[in-house]
Scaffold this motif. Sequence first.
Motif, mmCIF file in Angstrom:
data_model
loop_
_atom_site.group_PDB
_atom_site.id
_atom_site.type_symbol
_atom_site.label_atom_id
_atom_site.label_comp_id
_atom_site.label_asym_id
_atom_site.label_seq_id
_atom_site.Cartn_x
_atom_site.Cartn_y
_atom_site.Cartn_z
ATOM 1 N N ARG A 221 0.820 -1.205 0.000
ATOM 2 C CA ARG A 221 0.000 0.000 0.000
ATOM 3 C C ARG A 221 0.860 1.265 0.000
ATOM 4 N NH1 ARG A 221 -3.872 0.458 4.939
ATOM 5 N NH2 ARG A 221 -4.930 -1.338 4.039
ATOM 6 N N HIS A 222 1.963 1.226 0.730
ATOM 7 C CA HIS A 222 2.747 2.454 0.824
ATOM 8 C C HIS A 222 3.905 2.493 -0.168
ATOM 9 C CE1 HIS A 222 0.743 4.490 4.171
ATOM 10 N NE2 HIS A 222 0.412 3.253 4.538
ATOM 11 N N ALA A 223 4.661 1.399 -0.282
ATOM 12 C CA ALA A 223 5.827 1.448 -1.175
ATOM 13 C C ALA A 223 5.419 1.171 -2.627
ATOM 14 C CB ALA A 223 6.881 0.448 -0.721
ATOM 15 N N PHE A 224 4.769 0.043 -2.860
ATOM 16 C CA PHE A 224 4.499 -0.324 -4.250
ATOM 17 C C PHE A 224 3.570 0.670 -4.947
ATOM 18 C CE2 PHE A 224 2.127 -2.759 -7.493
ATOM 19 C CZ PHE A 224 3.186 -2.893 -8.370
ATOM 20 N N ARG A 225 2.614 1.195 -4.201
ATOM 21 C CA ARG A 225 1.704 2.183 -4.780
ATOM 22 C C ARG A 225 2.503 3.366 -5.357
ATOM 23 N NH1 ARG A 225 -0.289 5.693 -6.530
ATOM 24 N NH2 ARG A 225 -2.358 6.614 -6.400
ATOM 25 N N ASN A 226 3.594 3.741 -4.691
ATOM 26 C CA ASN A 226 4.423 4.821 -5.211
ATOM 27 C C ASN A 226 5.289 4.357 -6.377
ATOM 28 O OD1 ASN A 226 4.431 7.585 -3.698
ATOM 29 N ND2 ASN A 226 4.035 6.037 -2.149
ATOM 30 N N ALA A 227 5.703 3.080 -6.328
ATOM 31 C CA ALA A 227 6.523 2.551 -7.423
ATOM 32 C C ALA A 227 5.720 2.455 -8.715
ATOM 33 C CB ALA A 227 7.077 1.178 -7.046
ATOM 34 N N LEU A 228 4.401 2.446 -8.602
ATOM 35 C CA LEU A 228 3.565 2.380 -9.804
ATOM 36 C C LEU A 228 3.756 3.597 -10.702
ATOM 37 C CD1 LEU A 228 0.031 1.048 -8.832
ATOM 38 C CD2 LEU A 228 1.662 0.064 -10.423
ATOM 39 N N ILE A 229 4.178 4.706 -10.131
ATOM 40 C CA ILE A 229 4.294 5.930 -10.936
ATOM 41 C C ILE A 229 5.378 5.782 -12.007
ATOM 42 C CG2 ILE A 229 4.727 8.411 -10.853
ATOM 43 C CD1 ILE A 229 3.494 8.299 -7.963
ATOM 44 N N PRO A 230 6.642 5.492 -11.622
ATOM 45 C CA PRO A 230 7.642 5.264 -12.676
ATOM 46 C C PRO A 230 7.324 4.044 -13.540
ATOM 47 C CG PRO A 230 8.545 4.714 -10.506
ATOM 48 C CD PRO A 230 7.248 5.416 -10.269
ATOM 49 N N THR A 231 6.696 3.027 -12.927
ATOM 50 C CA THR A 231 6.405 1.799 -13.664
ATOM 51 C C THR A 231 5.427 2.052 -14.816
ATOM 52 O OG1 THR A 231 6.699 0.590 -11.609
ATOM 53 C CG2 THR A 231 5.632 -0.570 -13.400
ATOM 54 N N THR A 232 4.433 2.871 -14.557
ATOM 55 C CA THR A 232 3.447 3.158 -15.599
ATOM 56 C C THR A 232 4.071 3.953 -16.746
ATOM 57 O OG1 THR A 232 1.772 3.221 -13.892
ATOM 58 C CG2 THR A 232 1.168 4.116 -16.027
ATOM 59 N N THR A 233 4.889 4.935 -16.394
ATOM 60 C CA THR A 233 5.600 5.677 -17.429
ATOM 61 C C THR A 233 6.366 4.728 -18.326
ATOM 62 O OG1 THR A 233 6.123 7.235 -15.669
ATOM 63 C CG2 THR A 233 7.183 7.607 -17.790
ATOM 64 N N PHE A 234 7.076 3.829 -17.668
ATOM 65 C CA PHE A 234 7.919 2.888 -18.383
ATOM 66 C C PHE A 234 7.091 1.999 -19.311
ATOM 67 C CE2 PHE A 234 9.631 -1.412 -18.475
ATOM 68 C CZ PHE A 234 10.877 -1.181 -19.027
ATOM 69 N N LEU A 235 5.971 1.496 -18.807
ATOM 70 C CA LEU A 235 5.127 0.630 -19.635
ATOM 71 C C LEU A 235 4.613 1.392 -20.848
ATOM 72 C CD1 LEU A 235 3.064 -1.560 -17.155
ATOM 73 C CD2 LEU A 235 4.717 -2.300 -18.864
ATOM 74 N N GLY A 236 4.287 2.666 -20.656
ATOM 75 C CA GLY A 236 3.831 3.475 -21.779
ATOM 76 C C GLY A 236 4.893 3.571 -22.855
ATOM 77 N N ILE A 237 6.137 3.822 -22.414
ATOM 78 C CA ILE A 237 7.237 3.940 -23.373
ATOM 79 C C ILE A 237 7.500 2.605 -24.054
ATOM 80 C CG2 ILE A 237 9.711 4.404 -23.589
ATOM 81 C CD1 ILE A 237 9.383 6.256 -21.129
ATOM 82 N N GLN A 238 7.395 1.521 -23.288
ATOM 83 C CA GLN A 238 7.717 0.201 -23.825
ATOM 84 C C GLN A 238 6.637 -0.353 -24.758
ATOM 85 O OE1 GLN A 238 10.473 -1.861 -23.570
ATOM 86 N NE2 GLN A 238 11.375 0.050 -22.880
ATOM 87 N N PHE A 239 5.472 0.294 -24.760
ATOM 88 C CA PHE A 239 4.388 -0.243 -25.571
ATOM 89 C C PHE A 239 4.778 -0.316 -27.046
ATOM 90 C CE2 PHE A 239 0.294 -0.184 -27.781
ATOM 91 C CZ PHE A 239 -0.311 -1.251 -27.144
ATOM 92 N N GLY A 240 5.580 0.634 -27.488
ATOM 93 C CA GLY A 240 6.035 0.639 -28.875
ATOM 94 C C GLY A 240 6.819 -0.607 -29.223
ATOM 95 N N SER A 241 7.808 -0.944 -28.384
ATOM 96 C CA SER A 241 8.610 -2.124 -28.720
ATOM 97 C C SER A 241 7.797 -3.395 -28.535
ATOM 98 C CB SER A 241 9.910 -2.166 -27.912
ATOM 99 O OG SER A 241 9.651 -1.954 -26.573
ATOM 100 N N LEU A 242 6.791 -3.321 -27.658
ATOM 101 C CA LEU A 242 5.899 -4.468 -27.517
ATOM 102 C C LEU A 242 5.124 -4.702 -28.819
ATOM 103 C CD1 LEU A 242 5.003 -6.335 -25.032
ATOM 104 C CD2 LEU A 242 2.875 -5.080 -25.213
ATOM 105 N N LEU A 243 4.636 -3.615 -29.412
ATOM 106 C CA LEU A 243 3.931 -3.744 -30.692
ATOM 107 C C LEU A 243 4.875 -4.300 -31.757
ATOM 108 C CD1 LEU A 243 1.612 -0.648 -31.222
ATOM 109 C CD2 LEU A 243 0.990 -3.034 -30.835
ATOM 110 N N GLY A 244 6.127 -3.820 -31.721
ATOM 111 C CA GLY A 244 7.123 -4.357 -32.638
ATOM 112 C C GLY A 244 7.268 -5.855 -32.433
ATOM 113 N N GLY A 245 7.254 -6.264 -31.159
ATOM 114 C CA GLY A 245 7.357 -7.680 -30.824
ATOM 115 C C GLY A 245 6.188 -8.486 -31.376
ATOM 116 N N THR A 246 4.989 -7.886 -31.392
ATOM 117 C CA THR A 246 3.835 -8.646 -31.894
ATOM 118 C C THR A 246 4.045 -9.030 -33.354
ATOM 119 O OG1 THR A 246 2.616 -6.686 -32.610
ATOM 120 C CG2 THR A 246 2.194 -7.466 -30.374
#
Lengths: 310, 325
Positions: A221-246
Amino acid sequence: MIQYIIRRLIHTVFVVLAISLIVFFSIRLTGDPVAIMFQAGEPTKEAIEEVRENLGLNEPLIVQYGIFMKQLITFDLGESFRSGLPVSTMIAERMGPTVLLALGGILVAILIAFPVGILSAVKRGTAVDFFGRIFSLLGISFPNFWLGIMLIIVFAVQLQWFPASGYDGWKSLVLPSIALGMILSGILARLVRSSMLEILNQQYISTAKSKGIKDWVVIIRHAFRNALIPTTTFLGIQFGSLLGGTVIIEQVFSWPGVGRMIIDAINQRDYPVIQGGVIVLAMLMILVNLIVDLSYSFLDPRIKVGGSDK
Amino acid sequence: MEEPILKVENLEVGVKKDTGFMNIVNNISFFLKKGETLGIVGESGCGKSMTSLSIMDLTPASVSLKSGKILLKDKDLTAMRKNERRKVRGKEIAMIFQEPMTSLNPVYTIGYQIVEMIRNHQNMTKKQAYQHALNMLQLVGIPRADEILHEYPHQLSGGMRQRVMIAMVLSCSPEILIADEPTTALDVTIQAQILELMKSLQEEMNMSIILITHDLGVVAEMCDRVVVMYAGEIVEESEVHELFENPKHPYTKGLLESLPDVDEDREYLSSIKGTVPSPSEMPEGCRFAPRCAFASEKCQEDPPVFRVNQKSSCKCWLFEDSTAE
Ligand SMILES: Nc1ncnc2c1ncn2[C@@H]1O[C@H](COP(=O)(O)OP(=O)(O)OP(=O)(O)O)[C@@H](O)[C@H]1O
Ligand SMILES: [Mg+2]
């Protein structure tokens, strides 16, 4: 907020314009579509000329681009050189499987990376952390097509738990999703680990512990909830290479998606299909990034997207 | 005399190294009475925070308790299982930290964080807990408390955040509050307000406070008794007036002399020469001897704690004539 979305849409128009330019001209460097169509027989010069004329390939390039752009403005992507079907219809049919595969890949990445990353950070320096980090490294090191083939050999051919190819029910989604999500899960687990390590050192984590709440509540609740912020940014950026992977994974698993359609179209120099496919994928990418940006204001109360207007 | 509410006995805290155990806190003992404020003073790095974190069981992963007892009334905290120990935190002993700016979780509202604390220890519905949180915010003098309840930490100033912290940690009426330099990060006027607030709440709730500080001015203002720490040891323990009027240990004297004196118009502050030795290179015998103006042959040997009079005790050979404790 509305203003912000409008600004982003205008931005999108320019991106699509640039992409259309690049795709349009670069594919025309790859060879003559008509020559490939007649590979089998010995066509007459007249026959070739007639086909070229019908497809509009005899016009000067600039004029061809003009026609393409004019159609694009009315959301008309033209018709396939091969099948004569409208490109938009072809894409509409294949978009579902591609989006499903991408979501499957992300889901696999998240299901693996979140627990591995969190455990690695919490049990830092122990055997758990060691294996977690080895796993991340392995995840990153294996190319996804190789992993795809291995998964087919083991789980489809040997154990026969899942089908080796095709698009038929959730079972057929499992192996391609794993093959696609594995690399992402490796990188993501590292990011989750390092974000968690940083956050676990923050003062507010000590505060949370000093309140006497359970350890795992502090961690999630306290640590991971905050880690979600950089994690979401990262997933957004990685979506492109994921599409490339498809594109690759669809090939390996005979998955009827946009990526495979584009590959087939490239082999046949089916210009309208290539153009349409690439532009739609680019727009999907932009849409995902917009959603990620909008999600920040939910994830992080310190950020107000697009200024103060609500 | 009334039994102390908290007793720390022969506490040793340190880091496990390949070469052995490196002490950060070395065999310290002190007690805290009901309703009193005990100050812990000493230079940076002398182990004040580690002592308080050990009481809370919140030391960093690398730091562990080697031996000693921490008695809360008659329960030995060090003998408790982790889960029981956790329930003591916040309920019986609460703590506030030095950095109000980073002490609250940025992604949750003030109300959420206070209610989380309340519902963790008390059987209340969400609605009751929010009402209690609101009362606490009003108690610590936060204006527009009903709005602040729904705001995030970044919308508040440092002073306000420290008030919120105080409201939060006192929401379960703990018997002991540990405050580790609660005002160091705040500017002077806000400091005074926060200290004033702590004092009035202490009386209202009949709470004991352990106040860790660098600031002897704060000690004079707030404390009933003081423990002076040097290099992981307690070198002097004294009632507050006795400490200022009649300091015993040469280190305490040095600390007092380094206070700016308003009456005498001195050009510079006298201070203790040298620096605190690091835990890995502690001198043999008295740890303060290398910096001490009164050091003698005798100081090669570690002095015991001598009870000098009713009001104070001191760990220094200069008081050898008094009875050893
Ligand atoms: N995580 C850690 N691992 C090992 N040693 C540590 C760790 N944190 C602190 N120490 C050591 O513990 C000793 C005491 O630190 P502590 O924080 O208790 O000092 P302090 O008296 O609170 O100082 P300050 O006034 O600066 O807050 C220091 O010498 C420090 O080097
Ligand atoms: Mg400290």
